[in-house]
Design a protein around this motif. Sequence first.
Motif, PDB file in Angstrom:
ATOM      1  N   UNK A  73     -43.439  32.165  10.238  1.00  0.00           N
ATOM      2  CA  UNK A  73     -42.345  31.744   9.356  1.00  0.00           C
ATOM      3  C   UNK A  73     -42.152  30.236   9.343  1.00  0.00           C
ATOM      4  N   UNK A  74     -42.273  29.577  10.499  1.00  0.00           N
ATOM      5  CA  UNK A  74     -42.051  28.130  10.531  1.00  0.00           C
ATOM      6  C   UNK A  74     -43.078  27.395   9.689  1.00  0.00           C
ATOM      7  N   UNK A  75     -44.332  27.781   9.806  1.00  0.00           N
ATOM      8  CA  UNK A  75     -45.372  27.150   8.997  1.00  0.00           C
ATOM      9  C   UNK A  75     -45.169  27.459   7.519  1.00  0.00           C
ATOM     10  N   UNK A  76     -44.856  28.715   7.199  1.00  0.00           N
ATOM     11  CA  UNK A  76     -44.666  29.095   5.798  1.00  0.00           C
ATOM     12  C   UNK A  76     -43.488  28.359   5.168  1.00  0.00           C
ATOM     13  N   UNK A  77     -42.446  28.097   5.963  1.00  0.00           N
ATOM     14  CA  UNK A  77     -41.283  27.380   5.434  1.00  0.00           C
ATOM     15  C   UNK A  77     -41.595  25.921   5.138  1.00  0.00           C
ATOM     16  N   UNK A  78     -42.745  25.427   5.576  1.00  0.00           N
ATOM     17  CA  UNK A  78     -43.183  24.071   5.248  1.00  0.00           C
ATOM     18  C   UNK A  78     -44.040  24.032   3.992  1.00  0.00           C
ATOM     19  N   UNK A  79     -44.196  25.166   3.338  1.00  0.00           N
ATOM     20  CA  UNK A  79     -45.078  25.232   2.173  1.00  0.00           C
ATOM     21  C   UNK A  79     -44.576  24.300   1.075  1.00  0.00           C
ATOM     22  N   UNK A  80     -45.472  23.507   0.495  1.00  0.00           N
ATOM     23  CA  UNK A  80     -45.032  22.504  -0.495  1.00  0.00           C
ATOM     24  C   UNK A  80     -44.509  23.090  -1.792  1.00  0.00           C
ATOM     25  N   UNK A  81     -44.835  24.361  -2.065  1.00  0.00           N
ATOM     26  CA  UNK A  81     -44.433  24.938  -3.350  1.00  0.00           C
ATOM     27  C   UNK A  81     -43.274  25.920  -3.228  1.00  0.00           C
ATOM     28  N   UNK A  82     -42.523  25.875  -2.137  1.00  0.00           N
ATOM     29  CA  UNK A  82     -41.355  26.755  -2.041  1.00  0.00           C
ATOM     30  C   UNK A  82     -40.369  26.398  -3.155  1.00  0.00           C
ATOM     31  N   UNK A  83     -39.987  27.345  -3.977  1.00  0.00           N
ATOM     32  CA  UNK A  83     -39.022  27.029  -5.037  1.00  0.00           C
ATOM     33  C   UNK A  83     -37.679  26.590  -4.449  1.00  0.00           C
ATOM     34  N   UNK A  84     -37.018  25.668  -5.126  1.00  0.00           N
ATOM     35  CA  UNK A  84     -35.729  25.170  -4.641  1.00  0.00           C
ATOM     36  C   UNK A  84     -34.709  26.291  -4.474  1.00  0.00           C
ATOM     37  N   UNK A  85     -34.580  27.237  -5.422  1.00  0.00           N
ATOM     38  CA  UNK A  85     -33.614  28.323  -5.204  1.00  0.00           C
ATOM     39  C   UNK A  85     -33.920  29.134  -3.949  1.00  0.00           C
ATOM     40  N   UNK A  86     -35.193  29.281  -3.622  1.00  0.00           N
ATOM     41  CA  UNK A  86     -35.565  30.009  -2.406  1.00  0.00           C
ATOM     42  C   UNK A  86     -35.136  29.214  -1.180  1.00  0.00           C
ATOM     43  N   UNK A  87     -35.372  27.904  -1.189  1.00  0.00           N
ATOM     44  CA  UNK A  87     -34.914  27.058  -0.081  1.00  0.00           C
ATOM     45  C   UNK A  87     -33.406  27.169   0.100  1.00  0.00           C
ATOM     46  N   UNK A  88     -32.676  27.147  -1.003  1.00  0.00           N
ATOM     47  CA  UNK A  88     -31.215  27.213  -0.931  1.00  0.00           C
ATOM     48  C   UNK A  88     -30.758  28.538  -0.330  1.00  0.00           C
ATOM     49  N   UNK A  89     -31.405  29.639  -0.750  1.00  0.00           N
ATOM     50  CA  UNK A  89     -31.028  30.942  -0.192  1.00  0.00           C
ATOM     51  C   UNK A  89     -31.415  31.048   1.285  1.00  0.00           C
ATOM     52  N   UNK A  90     -32.551  30.444   1.659  1.00  0.00           N
ATOM     53  CA  UNK A  90     -32.941  30.444   3.070  1.00  0.00           C
ATOM     54  C   UNK A  90     -31.894  29.712   3.906  1.00  0.00           C
ATOM     55  N   UNK A  91     -31.439  28.568   3.410  1.00  0.00           N
ATOM     56  CA  UNK A  91     -30.409  27.822   4.138  1.00  0.00           C
ATOM     57  C   UNK A  91     -29.132  28.638   4.245  1.00  0.00           C
TER      58      UNK A  91
END
Length: 667
Positions: A636-654
Amino acid sequence: MTGGRGKLSELLQRAGLEVVGDWRTEDVVSPQVAWRPVVSGSAEPTAAVRLDVPDLVAELNALWHRLAADNGLIGEDGVFLIHVAGGWTDCAPHFWTRVRLTGRWDLAGVLGERPGQPEFVTLSADGNTLIGVTTEEYEVWLVTLDRVGERQEAAAQAAVRETPRERDAAWAALFQGPGPSKRLREMWAHGLALNPATPDDLRVGLLGWSHFVLARQVPTAVVEAAMVHPDRNVRQLLAEFQPHITPQQWARLILGEQDARCRRILTMLAGDRGAELTGTAYEQLAADPSARVRRVTARLPGLPVRVLTTLAADADPSVRAAACPEAWPHLDGRARKALRDDPDGKVRVVALIQHHLDHPMPRSVFGSEELADYVVQVCLLERGLAEHLAQHGDPAQRRSLAGNRRLDPDLVVLLAQDPDESVRFEVSKRPELTEEQRAAIDIAFDPHIHHSPLNWVMALHEDPGAVRRLAASSHPLVRRSVARARHLPPDVVERLARDEDHVVQLFLAESCDDAPADMLLRVSQWWTGSLSTPGRPYSHPNFPRRDLLRHAADPNPRMRRLALDDPESTADLVERFSRDAAEEVRFRAATDPRLTPASAVRLLDDPHGSVRHAAARHPGLPARVLTRLLRDTDTAQTAAQHPALPLPVMEQMLQRIQHPAGAAPGP
């Protein structure tokens, strides 16, 4: 052998298996990957045996051996790979064990919670044939899989065939069901903190959830938020790692702390980092109610003279002792005498050392105080004391004396012949020696021991004549220190680039902008620096970028991987290297954006973590693969560094990191 591996070895021995060779990462699918088709909900057994049959253990052993023989699982040398399920072992789950059957073996009776309930998976040494054995509710299943490599390729190709609807569904499914576990939230937080694409406002939200947020330079908005964060650990991480904190920010950060212990820690961190504060901050800290705060304040660089002298007369002896060295040059004779006569022994010793930096220390003083050996190196010594130490001091004292820059020449000659090699080595580093004198000292230089560069050599880096002379020194440490120069004359560079000491060449590659291309290429053949952050020699501006394709078939993998840096390298070569036998070559291919998404998916199952982590950041990974990685705490830590994570996905992860149950609480 102790710990988990020892327990596993004992278990395998009881099962009649001989462990072959050393523990290592096998270049086949990892055990976790091998278990997937065995425990999958869609798994179909090749054979099944009911738990209530007579002679269950014998039946299972015979059936496993027949399947192994029919499918070529056991090599001609009798070797195969095994992984046993169970959390009882501390062994790393990524390791297979290479084994061979002995005359009396019993896998089904030993490799499980109880006889007849086995849980293990076996793999041929070439990684192409797999037999997994699991205990179900009423039966023991044996699942056989052939052509494992081909199946991996086919599965990877299928995984990247993703429609827009499937992509959206994969992202939506990531946040369905129960909230993420505490461990998974931690991995998400660390990954997002390390992701360069994470927006500043999300970084602010990650403060307190991941220490990685402040491990690299962050914008002013994040710094300001960290300064007033309610978690003191965040404020301390800011002080410890963030560059470019202004004097005004340091003052606000330290003086804003109500707790004396926190003020002390932040002040100490400021001192360790050589930070400057405002004049007002210095004044307030020097008058702090806590003596511990005042003591660390005395070690701050840039303290005004008036503050220093005030601290040297502080009511607390620990503060006086801390302030004495820096304040000494600014004190008058009366103040100095007061410190030498101080009622506190530690203050007296510190003042005594300062006094004898320019007043010869007699033997009577050295023997009357509790002075550490290092004073022998830094203080001015009377001739009688120096002679006594050179002839009768213990090895530690003679070694310190050998580093005293004000030692008489005849005593230097005496110590150069000392019976202790470490004393002779210390003499050999003295700056006033001619190179002939240095070469005459008998030392045994171990090239594998780390030595700091010689400061006096570093100070001569701008002197062409000096570096030319020193580059010809017989002393490796002198030549290593020359090689640390940013720029050197061409003839000096040429000499050092051919130095017999590999570390000299390495330092030249790391520090000198004039290092030649051919040497950089040679260093790359043996340098074993980090794969993930290779740095120099590869990042050196003179590193050759053309004509590297000739190394594509080099037997040395460190040279082979360089072929992809050639501007004329092709995507076909990237694909070929993604199947290379060497981990570092596959790693280099996994970092190449020309790698096909299907190959990146395939490399996610690589036996080596460096390759898997590089593949997990491939920009072309499909969403359903990336979400699978995000659900697994191992990835998960490596995957969360993926350059193409959509912004809405980042926001929901936070949001899930902060509020694991789902929705954020109301106002």
